[in-house]
Write a protein that holds these residues in place. Structure first.
Motif, PDB file in Angstrom:
ATOM      1  N   UNK A 436       7.288  -1.801  -1.526  1.00 65.06           N
ATOM      2  CA  UNK A 436       6.425  -0.650  -1.280  1.00 65.06           C
ATOM      3  C   UNK A 436       7.167   0.628  -1.674  1.00 65.06           C
ATOM      4  N   UNK A 437       6.670   1.330  -2.709  1.00 62.07           N
ATOM      5  CA  UNK A 437       7.289   2.590  -3.146  1.00 62.07           C
ATOM      6  C   UNK A 437       6.344   3.762  -2.898  1.00 62.07           C
ATOM      7  N   UNK A 438       5.464   3.612  -1.927  1.00 58.89           N
ATOM      8  CA  UNK A 438       4.531   4.692  -1.594  1.00 58.89           C
ATOM      9  C   UNK A 438       5.284   5.940  -1.177  1.00 58.89           C
ATOM     10  N   UNK A 439       6.401   5.767  -0.474  1.00 57.86           N
ATOM     11  CA  UNK A 439       7.168   6.928  -0.025  1.00 57.86           C
ATOM     12  C   UNK A 439       7.688   7.777  -1.160  1.00 57.86           C
ATOM     13  N   UNK A 440       7.873   7.189  -2.331  1.00 55.58           N
ATOM     14  CA  UNK A 440       8.379   7.947  -3.481  1.00 55.58           C
ATOM     15  C   UNK A 440       7.266   8.532  -4.322  1.00 55.58           C
ATOM     16  N   UNK A 441       6.232   7.736  -4.629  1.00 53.43           N
ATOM     17  CA  UNK A 441       5.189   8.172  -5.539  1.00 53.43           C
ATOM     18  C   UNK A 441       3.946   8.703  -4.831  1.00 53.43           C
ATOM     19  N   UNK A 442       3.757   8.369  -3.565  1.00 48.33           N
ATOM     20  CA  UNK A 442       2.581   8.833  -2.850  1.00 48.33           C
ATOM     21  C   UNK A 442       2.475  10.346  -2.775  1.00 48.33           C
ATOM     22  N   UNK A 443       3.529  11.067  -2.361  1.00 43.24           N
ATOM     23  CA  UNK A 443       3.431  12.534  -2.306  1.00 43.24           C
ATOM     24  C   UNK A 443       3.140  13.169  -3.662  1.00 43.24           C
ATOM     25  N   UNK A 444       3.706  12.629  -4.754  1.00 42.19           N
ATOM     26  CA  UNK A 444       3.445  13.167  -6.084  1.00 42.19           C
ATOM     27  C   UNK A 444       1.989  12.979  -6.473  1.00 42.19           C
ATOM     28  N   UNK A 445       1.441  11.786  -6.221  1.00 42.24           N
ATOM     29  CA  UNK A 445       0.043  11.537  -6.552  1.00 42.24           C
ATOM     30  C   UNK A 445      -0.896  12.373  -5.681  1.00 42.24           C
TER      31      UNK A 445
END
Length: 834
Positions: A436-445
């Motif tokens: 799960x890489x939501x913590x890295x790419x979620x804020x950018x998206x």
């Protein structure tokens, strides 16, 4: 077993049958060499007949076969007593008794005359104890990872042997547990099983692309030699599948094992089929981890002789249910998310159709499943949990599976003057993982007004390997001993991944699809020669000439790449050479000193250059990185063989270090920088009496860069990561009798010093100091006639110890992901042999 050959003219005896009370019978191993009709006068001569003996060293059972043939004696022994025991051999005109004494020198075996006049070999422990009995000496330990079966004290390098029984008593179940009490050997956890295995500080940390430790099961090679298919962080994590012991060879082993063994070798040694005895065992176990779920273990072993002294088959199987101990919050919330199971099975077939020919065929399957990965969200400023201990914020489930299949065929023929081995092995590994890489790419998206719910990365890794080795080994115990071999290796790997943004409402956005494939071919010729200059002094030299060819292709598509797919391919070819030089001097019958200089390497490989890749930064091919290791050691059995001591000082010079470098949006590999590792190791085993046993081992390592490493963002003088400056283990075991049943209780303490998760001053792999910790373990058990019970407590004080830290998985730079030592675990095992 060796059968008694009847005298000519003697009537054949009926074959005996054995009941359940004789599951471990005495084995008659010898031949009548005296002619029929020998007179009683010859038997009463005061001077024993002298024979010309020339028995090579190595495996004791093989040596006893030669001794019987040359000496014409009748010999009785138990198979279990001589199994795994080594001898120095014997040469010269001697009486049979004198020759046998020399063969058994340094072992726990003794001789006596039976009622029928035969010589009986028995263990010292089997003798009836006397009131003034001296302390029992330590066991003689032999290894096979040097390509010869020989005592540890005779090997000019640092070698550690972990017996399976001791590991099981301590509750060890996986690779992290096996190496936990081996200072200087480190496993950086991947949060599930396995990780990055290193020895003597030889690592670049989380960006290590190719393994520096070779891992074998018997003579079956595992893993990948190249950077393809995650070969650098997927060492074989073998469960307790009918293991005999584990051998750890420290220092470069390039001449015998080639690529990927530049810091050492770890070898799983399994129990071989027994052609004489129908036997087996059933093992049951349960465990409980603090804050986690319960675990259960079931295993069984069955040995079936097919024809006495000719053929046998051995079956082993186990299943280990892991209860887990990490939790998750968020969309993928859950308790004990790292729970799962490991199942394994092995079939071994042994054929000895003639005295000279031996065929061993093995097949091993292991299947690992985990519901999630064992990581904790941690504040890098305080090294405390971001929310709760052993808890992580997850938006997508992180599952893991690893299916490993290994097959080996070893055909051995003993010519007398040399032993020829043909070893064919095959490996097939399939790994599926979700991160799960939501913590890295979620804020950018989200900043781009994309309604993202989760961003998982799904990867599928396949590793295929087929190798063929031909090895000719001279007889031991001669003035010149030699070994020569040819090695052919073919590897094929793939690493395919998909990263999608799962949107609120059910749709998904394809961010990245990546396919990578690799091919690796290697041909090598190797050999070494030992010159026993005098009975006390020997010199060894070795060399390995290799050539490898590689091909690598990749293709990336998706929103992160753009409208045009990024495709590329590359090839490489190189011919690395490794060397070995060693000198050994025997100070006394029980002590030796040695000096060893050896080189090692990891293969280079192709970079798959993209259209916009800066050729001034990235070359089409990166080269092998290599090292030279210089080691001075001392080994001794002291105090009437009740104390064993091994100590070593070493200096390693590592050049052309492989590391990542970035050009545009892609990462490649380059050679830059150098490092020097200086260290010392000591191992002590003391058995002052039959009741007490003390163990201690320690390692001090100073591993630093000596040149700037641009890809790592590190300057000369920075310490290499993940290796403590000092680590040590202390243990004591007390054996006693409880209600006339053998019992034991033991305690051990493991200290791991401070380590750095990155490099001082680096922004690519930032420095995060991980504090030292000490773990205390307990063991106890009792052996009944029909079964045995053992109990253990690992991490008695429930100490919080950080094993590894990963950065870059979250947009918040202060939020990192950490793997911890297992929490307090209590377990009980029951073993029922039959």
């Amino acid at each position: 077993m060796n059968r008694i050959a009847p005298r000519p003219g003697m009537p054949s005896k009926k074959k005996r049958t054995y009941g359940a009370a004789a599951l471990r019978p005495w084995v008659i191993g010898g031949a009548w060499a005296l002619a029929s009709g020998m007179s009683a006068h010859a038997q009463t001569q005061t001077q024993a007949p002298v024979h010309g003996f020339d028995v090579g060293g190595g495996d004791l059972k093989t040596a006893l076969d030669a001794y019987i043939a040359q000496g014409g004696v009748q010999l009785l022994y138990k198979v279990d007593d001589v199994k795994g025991v080594a001898t120095r051999g014997v040469k010269g005109a001697l009486s049979p008794q004198e020759a046998l004494v020399q063969l058994l020198e340094g072992t726990q075996l003794r001789t006596r005359r039976g009622d029928d006049g035969a010589i009986v070999i028995y263990t010292a422990a089997a003798a009836k104890p006397q009131a003034d009995e001296a302390p029992q000496s330590l066991d003689s330990v032999t290894i096979t990872a040097t390509r010869r079966r020989e005592p540890v004290r005779e090997v000019p390098m640092q070698v550690n042997v972990m017996k399976a029984q001791a590991l099981e008593r301590a509750g060890a179940k996986n690779l992290a547990d096996y190496v936990a009490e081996q200072p200087g050997v480190n496993l950086t956890s991947s949060g599930s099983v396995g990780g990055t295995l290193t020895m003597r500080g030889l690592t670049t940390g989380p960006v290590q692309g190719i393994a520096t430790v070779g891992v074998y099961v018997d003579d079956v090679a595992t893993g990948m030699s190249s950077a393809g298919a995650s070969g650098g962080n997927t060492p074989l994590d073998m469960g307790m599948l009918d293991l005999s012991h584990i051998e750890v060879l420290r220092g470069p082993q390039g001449t015998l094992y080639g690529a990927g063994a530049m810091s050492g070798v770890l070898k799983y040694v399994t129990n071989q089929p027994d052609t004489m005895e129908f036997a087996g065992s059933v093992k049951l176990g349960t465990s409980w981890t603090q804050g986690g779920g319960p675990g259960f273990t079931t295993g069984a072993v069955l040995n079936v002789p097919l024809k006495e002294d000719v053929a046998a088959v051995r079956f082993a199987a186990f299943t280990d249910q892991f209860g887990g101990s990490y939790d998750a919050t968020g969309l993928a919330r859950g308790r004990n998310i790292d729970r799962g199971h490991t199942d394994g099975g092995r079939v071994s077939l042994l054929l000895t159709p003639t005295r000279e020919l031996t065929v061993r065929l093995t097949g091993t399957v292991q299947d690992v499943h985990r519901k999630g990965l064992g990581f904790e969200d941690m504040d890098q400023r305080t090294l405390r949990p971001w929310t709760r201990e052993r808890t992580r914020q997850l938006s997508a489930n992180e599952s893991y599976s690893n299916l490993t299949q290994l097959f080996g065929l070893d055909v051995e023929y003993d010519f007398g003057w040399a032993r020829l081995n043909s070893i064919t092995s095959a490996q097939d590994v399939k790994i599926n993982n979700t991160v799960d890489v939501t913590g890295r790419y979620g804020p950018l998206l989200s900043a781009l007004r994309v309604p993202v719910a989760s961003v998982p990365v799904n990867s599928a890794v396949e590793q295929h390997r087929v190798s063929q080795e031909f090895r000719l080994t001279s007889r031991s115990g001669t003035t010149i001993e030699w070994l020569a071999g040819l090695y052919l290796n073919r590897e094929r790997g793939s690493n395919n991944g998909v990263m999608d943004a799962n949107l609120i409402g059910g749709r998904s956005l394809g961010l990245l699809t990546s396919t990578q494939s690799s091919r690796y071919r290697e041909e090598a010729a190797y050999g070494d020669v030992t010159w026993n200059v005098t009975p006390k002094f020997s010199l060894t030299g070795g060399v390995r000439l290799a050539r490898n060819n590689q091909k690598y292709t990749s293709r990336q598509t998706g929103q992160l790449v753009g409208s045009v797919a990024a495709s590329a391919a590359g090839t490489s070819s190189e011919s690395p050479t490794t060397y070995l030089a060693a000198a050994k001097y025997t100070l006394s019958d029980t002590s030796t000193m040695y000096f060893r200089a050896a080189s090692g390497y990891r293969p280079g490989g192709p970079n798959v250059l993209k259209a916009d890749t800066d050729r001034n930064v990235v070359q089409p091919m990166y080269n092998s990185d290599s090292l030279w290791s210089y080691e001075l050691g001392y080994k001794a059995d002291l105090l009437d063989r009740t104390l064993s001591l091994e100590a070593a000082l070493y200096d390693i010079e590592w050049t052309g270090v492989q590391q990542p470098t970035r050009s545009g949006a892609f990462v490649f590999v380059t050679n830059a920088g150098a490092a020097r590792i200086k260290g010392s190791e000591v191992t002590l085993n003391w058995k002052p009496s039959k009741e007490w046993r003390f163990t201690a081992n320690a390692a001090a390592v100073d591993a630093r860069l000596t040149e700037d490493a641009k890809g790592l963002g590190a300057k000369a003088g920075a310490r290499l990561p993940h290796t403590p400056r000092f680590a040590a283990t202390l243990g004591v075991t007390r054996n006693f009798s409880l209600a006339d049943h053998p019992a034991y209780v033991g305690i051990s303490a493991r200290y791991t010093g401070k380590r750095d998760a990155g490099y001082r001053g680096s922004t690519a792999i930032p420095s995060i100091n991980m504090p030292a910790y000490t773990l205390v373990d307990l063991q106890a058990g009792i052996d009944f006639k029909r079964f045995s019970v053992s109990a253990y407590v690992r991490n008695l004080t429930n100490k919080r110890g950080i094993v590894s830290i990963e950065t870059g998985l979250n947009a918040n730079p202060n939020l990192v992901t950490a793997a911890l030592v297992p929490a307090r675990t209590i377990g009980v095992n029951v073993n029922v042999p039959f």
